[in-house]
Design a protein around this motif. Structure first.
Motif, PDB file in Angstrom:
ATOM      1  N   ARG A 210       0.888  -1.150   0.000  1.00 35.03           N
ATOM      2  CA  ARG A 210       0.000   0.000   0.000  1.00 35.03           C
ATOM      3  C   ARG A 210       0.923   1.196   0.000  1.00 35.03           C
ATOM      4  O   ARG A 210       1.348   1.651   1.029  1.00 35.03           O
TER       5      ARG A 210
ATOM      6  N   GLN B 147     -10.945  -9.670   1.767  1.00 34.30           N
ATOM      7  CA  GLN B 147     -10.730  -9.208   0.409  1.00 34.30           C
ATOM      8  C   GLN B 147      -9.292  -8.701   0.345  1.00 34.30           C
ATOM      9  O   GLN B 147      -8.788  -8.101   1.307  1.00 34.30           O
ATOM     10  N   LYS B 148      -8.628  -8.951  -0.760  1.00 29.88           N
ATOM     11  CA  LYS B 148      -7.197  -8.653  -0.848  1.00 29.88           C
ATOM     12  C   LYS B 148      -6.871  -7.184  -0.609  1.00 29.88           C
ATOM     13  O   LYS B 148      -5.786  -6.855  -0.136  1.00 29.88           O
ATOM     14  N   THR B 149      -7.802  -6.310  -0.903  1.00 29.59           N
ATOM     15  CA  THR B 149      -7.556  -4.888  -0.704  1.00 29.59           C
ATOM     16  C   THR B 149      -7.771  -4.454   0.744  1.00 29.59           C
ATOM     17  O   THR B 149      -7.480  -3.314   1.098  1.00 29.59           O
ATOM     18  N   LYS B 150      -8.259  -5.377   1.584  1.00 32.73           N
ATOM     19  CA  LYS B 150      -8.591  -5.005   2.958  1.00 32.73           C
ATOM     20  C   LYS B 150      -7.791  -5.762   4.012  1.00 32.73           C
ATOM     21  O   LYS B 150      -7.991  -5.540   5.207  1.00 32.73           O
TER      22      LYS B 150
END
Length: 218
Positions: free
Chosen positions: A6, A173-176
């Motif tokens: 990120r 979820q991969k973004t979280k």
């Protein structure tokens, strides 16, 4: 398998020889409900490790916890899901900015920029592919089936076997996924196993989620 920074977090890519630090390898079946989320969170330090403005997941070797020489895991055995796998030290592919994993899906990778098995603090991260279009099922194909109380054994380069007990299994979820928790160098000692799960995106050629299993010394 993929785990992406990120800002600058490392990455892991599905089905290839790489694993992205926010998107890891997976299998399509849904696991049971999450268990032990609070226990997993409690193992982490109350405050994140200082990173001097850098990424939460280091992409180059930094200062590890003081103490003995790093002991990398070389073998992982998980009787409950019939896993006996070779563990290889993996790093970052400088060309792709991805966290590399062994190309053979029956082998798994230890994130060598984090703690080793000798560390008395932090998260020892091991990740791997669940499946491959050409190789079939991977070592972590059934990782989603692990439950609280299941045991596993990690053997280090020093030949010593270390037993762990599963306390949590979670899906994100991969973004979280909270990478700073699972790749932390502080907090209580624990082993973190990561792969992918959830629905498969045929267009993107990857799974939507990550499965994270947390185990503590038994």
């Amino acid at each position: 398998m993929t785990v992406r920074n990120r800002g600058a977090l490392a990455a892991m890519a599905v089905g290839a020889a790489a694993l992205t630090v926010a998107v890891l390898v997976a299998c399509g079946s849904q696991p049971a409900e999450d268990v032990g989320a609070e226990q997993a969170a409690d193992l982490a330090s109350a405050t994140p490790s200082p990173t001097a403005g850098g990424p939460s997941v280091p992409v180059t070797r930094g200062e590890l916890p003081s103490g003995a020489e790093t002991v990398p895991p070389t073998r992982l055995v998980i009787p409950a899901i019939d896993v006996t796998a070779t563990v290889n030290a993996v790093g970052i592919n400088q060309k792709t900015d991805e966290f590399e994993v062994p190309p053979s899906v029956d082998q798994i990778g230890w994130y060598r920029y984090g703690p080793g098995l000798e560390a008395d603090t932090g998260s020892v991260v091991i990740a791997g592919h669940v499946d491959s279009a050409t190789q079939g099922k991977g070592a972590f194909w059934r990782l989603r089936d692990l439950d609280q109380g299941d045991t596993l054994t990690a053997t280090g380069s020093d030949g010593k076997e270390r037993r762990y007990r599963v306390v949590a299994r979670e899906e994100y979820q991969k973004t979280k996924i909270p990478l700073e928790r699972y790749f932390a160098r502080d907090g209580k000692p624990r082993l973190t196993l990561i792969t992918c799960g959830g629905p498969f995106d045929a267009e993107a050629r990857r799974y939507r989620d990550n499965i994270v299993v947390t185990a503590v010394p038994a």
